[in-house]
Design a protein around this motif. Structure first.
Motif, PDB file in Angstrom:
ATOM      1  N   LEU A 262     -11.770 -34.712  13.463  1.00  0.00           N
ATOM      2  CA  LEU A 262     -11.741 -34.262  12.266  1.00  0.00           C
ATOM      3  C   LEU A 262     -13.161 -34.443  11.659  1.00  0.00           C
ATOM      4  CD1 LEU A 262     -11.098 -32.724   9.544  1.00  0.00           C
ATOM      5  CD2 LEU A 262      -9.872 -35.238   8.840  1.00  0.00           C
ATOM      6  N   GLU A 263     -13.821 -35.762  12.164  1.00  0.00           N
ATOM      7  CA  GLU A 263     -15.422 -36.160  11.361  1.00  0.00           C
ATOM      8  C   GLU A 263     -16.240 -35.309  12.635  1.00  0.00           C
ATOM      9  OE1 GLU A 263     -17.985 -40.017  10.996  1.00  0.00           O
ATOM     10  OE2 GLU A 263     -15.843 -40.416  11.725  1.00  0.00           O
ATOM     11  N   LYS A 264     -15.773 -35.175  13.627  1.00  0.00           N
ATOM     12  CA  LYS A 264     -16.966 -34.589  14.698  1.00  0.00           C
ATOM     13  C   LYS A 264     -17.072 -32.926  14.362  1.00  0.00           C
ATOM     14  CE  LYS A 264     -15.537 -34.778  18.894  1.00  0.00           C
ATOM     15  NZ  LYS A 264     -15.260 -34.695  20.169  1.00  0.00           N
ATOM     16  N   ARG A 265     -15.816 -32.321  13.989  1.00  0.00           N
ATOM     17  CA  ARG A 265     -15.799 -31.085  13.927  1.00  0.00           C
ATOM     18  C   ARG A 265     -16.319 -30.681  12.446  1.00  0.00           C
ATOM     19  NH1 ARG A 265     -14.016 -27.746  17.528  1.00  0.00           N
ATOM     20  NH2 ARG A 265     -12.907 -28.797  19.451  1.00  0.00           N
ATOM     21  N   LEU A 266     -16.203 -31.475  11.200  1.00  0.00           N
ATOM     22  CA  LEU A 266     -16.542 -31.329   9.900  1.00  0.00           C
ATOM     23  C   LEU A 266     -18.199 -31.481   9.756  1.00  0.00           C
ATOM     24  CD1 LEU A 266     -15.938 -30.484   7.062  1.00  0.00           C
ATOM     25  CD2 LEU A 266     -15.175 -32.655   6.679  1.00  0.00           C
ATOM     26  N   PHE A 267     -18.480 -32.649  10.488  1.00  0.00           N
ATOM     27  CA  PHE A 267     -19.855 -33.116  10.057  1.00  0.00           C
ATOM     28  C   PHE A 267     -20.767 -33.009  11.324  1.00  0.00           C
ATOM     29  CE2 PHE A 267     -17.298 -35.434   7.234  1.00  0.00           C
ATOM     30  CZ  PHE A 267     -17.885 -35.339   6.202  1.00  0.00           C
ATOM     31  N   ASP A 268     -20.235 -32.821  12.625  1.00  0.00           N
ATOM     32  CA  ASP A 268     -21.473 -32.808  13.694  1.00  0.00           C
ATOM     33  C   ASP A 268     -21.341 -31.322  14.112  1.00  0.00           C
ATOM     34  OD1 ASP A 268     -21.685 -35.595  13.448  1.00  0.00           O
ATOM     35  OD2 ASP A 268     -20.244 -35.980  15.181  1.00  0.00           O
ATOM     36  N   TYR A 269     -20.222 -30.647  14.168  1.00  0.00           N
ATOM     37  CA  TYR A 269     -20.215 -29.169  14.581  1.00  0.00           C
ATOM     38  C   TYR A 269     -20.337 -28.470  13.600  1.00  0.00           C
ATOM     39  CZ  TYR A 269     -18.385 -30.989  19.013  1.00  0.00           C
ATOM     40  OH  TYR A 269     -18.189 -31.652  20.490  1.00  0.00           O
ATOM     41  N   ARG A 270     -20.192 -28.837  12.317  1.00  0.00           N
ATOM     42  CA  ARG A 270     -19.889 -27.921  11.086  1.00  0.00           C
ATOM     43  C   ARG A 270     -19.157 -26.814  11.222  1.00  0.00           C
ATOM     44  NH1 ARG A 270     -21.254 -30.540   6.882  1.00  0.00           N
ATOM     45  NH2 ARG A 270     -21.562 -28.272   5.932  1.00  0.00           N
ATOM     46  N   ASP A 271     -17.760 -26.801  11.974  1.00  0.00           N
ATOM     47  CA  ASP A 271     -16.671 -25.924  12.157  1.00  0.00           C
ATOM     48  C   ASP A 271     -16.309 -25.227  10.859  1.00  0.00           C
ATOM     49  OD1 ASP A 271     -17.234 -25.835  14.633  1.00  0.00           O
ATOM     50  OD2 ASP A 271     -15.304 -27.126  15.232  1.00  0.00           O
ATOM     51  N   PHE A 272     -16.456 -25.934   9.740  1.00  0.00           N
ATOM     52  CA  PHE A 272     -15.970 -25.723   8.409  1.00  0.00           C
ATOM     53  C   PHE A 272     -16.375 -26.590   7.338  1.00  0.00           C
ATOM     54  CE2 PHE A 272     -13.069 -28.802  10.606  1.00  0.00           C
ATOM     55  CZ  PHE A 272     -12.936 -29.845   9.744  1.00  0.00           C
ATOM     56  N   ASP A 273     -16.160 -26.354   6.252  1.00  0.00           N
ATOM     57  CA  ASP A 273     -16.310 -27.125   5.132  1.00  0.00           C
ATOM     58  C   ASP A 273     -15.159 -27.646   4.475  1.00  0.00           C
ATOM     59  OD1 ASP A 273     -19.274 -26.724   5.079  1.00  0.00           O
ATOM     60  OD2 ASP A 273     -18.917 -24.671   4.873  1.00  0.00           O
ATOM     61  N   ALA A 274     -15.529 -28.769   3.539  1.00  0.00           N
ATOM     62  CA  ALA A 274     -14.261 -29.192   2.682  1.00  0.00           C
ATOM     63  C   ALA A 274     -15.138 -29.867   1.392  1.00  0.00           C
ATOM     64  CB  ALA A 274     -13.606 -30.475   3.379  1.00  0.00           C
ATOM     65  N   LEU A 275     -14.148 -29.457   0.302  1.00  0.00           N
ATOM     66  CA  LEU A 275     -14.424 -30.207  -0.843  1.00  0.00           C
ATOM     67  C   LEU A 275     -13.347 -30.821  -1.270  1.00  0.00           C
ATOM     68  CD1 LEU A 275     -15.327 -26.718  -2.991  1.00  0.00           C
ATOM     69  CD2 LEU A 275     -16.888 -28.621  -2.051  1.00  0.00           C
TER      70      LEU A 275
END
Length: 151
Positions: free
Chosen positions: A42-55
């Motif tokens: 989850l951390e890799k895809r959200l912050f490193d790959y930027r696959d998606f955004d989250a609020l």
């Protein structure tokens, strides 16, 4: 007076809370047995790959809701769409304006980025969600049928 939920972009320190809410949503929607998300992925895809955004919605400095979304490339009108994958508010926070605040923050973000449409899916038996989205002006897509292909 009760403090209103604050909405902010997710941070790396939110991974455990995001994962917990994603698991709770999987239970609620009935796919907990297929849930495979891990904190490192989850951390890799959200912050490193930027696959998606989250609020993140937080009240009293504790996460209590989330919206997860990603941008779809330009479509027929040369403007991106956003697909809202998950909106989740912890049960004790529901009916307190937290979901509405998350949606309004998502709408503002989309407007700032020139997004022309937000799309999402709602379980056909989740009448509370349908009523909530309709109260925001959301409309069911009667002209499209949802299909999927498991790989």
């Amino acid at each position: 007076m009760t403090e209103m939920a604050k909405i902010r972009p997710a941070q790396r320190s939110d991974i455990a809370a995001l994962l917990s809410m994603m698991k709770a949503l999987a239970v609620f929607e009935g796919y907990a047995g297929q849930f495979r998300v891990t904190a490192p992925e989850l951390e890799k895809r959200l912050f490193d790959y930027r696959d998606f955004d989250a609020l993140i919605a937080e009240r009293y400095h504790k996460p209590c809701g989330m919206v997860v979304y990603y941008t779809l490339p330009f479509t027929y009108d040369l403007k991106p769409w956003v697909y809202m994958k998950e909106l989740f508010v912890q049960e004790h926070e529901r009916s307190r304006g937290t979901g509405r605040a998350l949606m309004q923050a998502l709408i503002r973000d989309c407007q700032q980025r020139g997004v022309s449409r937000i799309r999402w899916d709602v379980l056909s038996n989740n009448l509370n969600a349908q009523t909530f989205y309709q109260s925001l002006g959301g409309k069911p897509a009667d002209d499209w049928q949802l299909y999927y292909l498991n790989l």
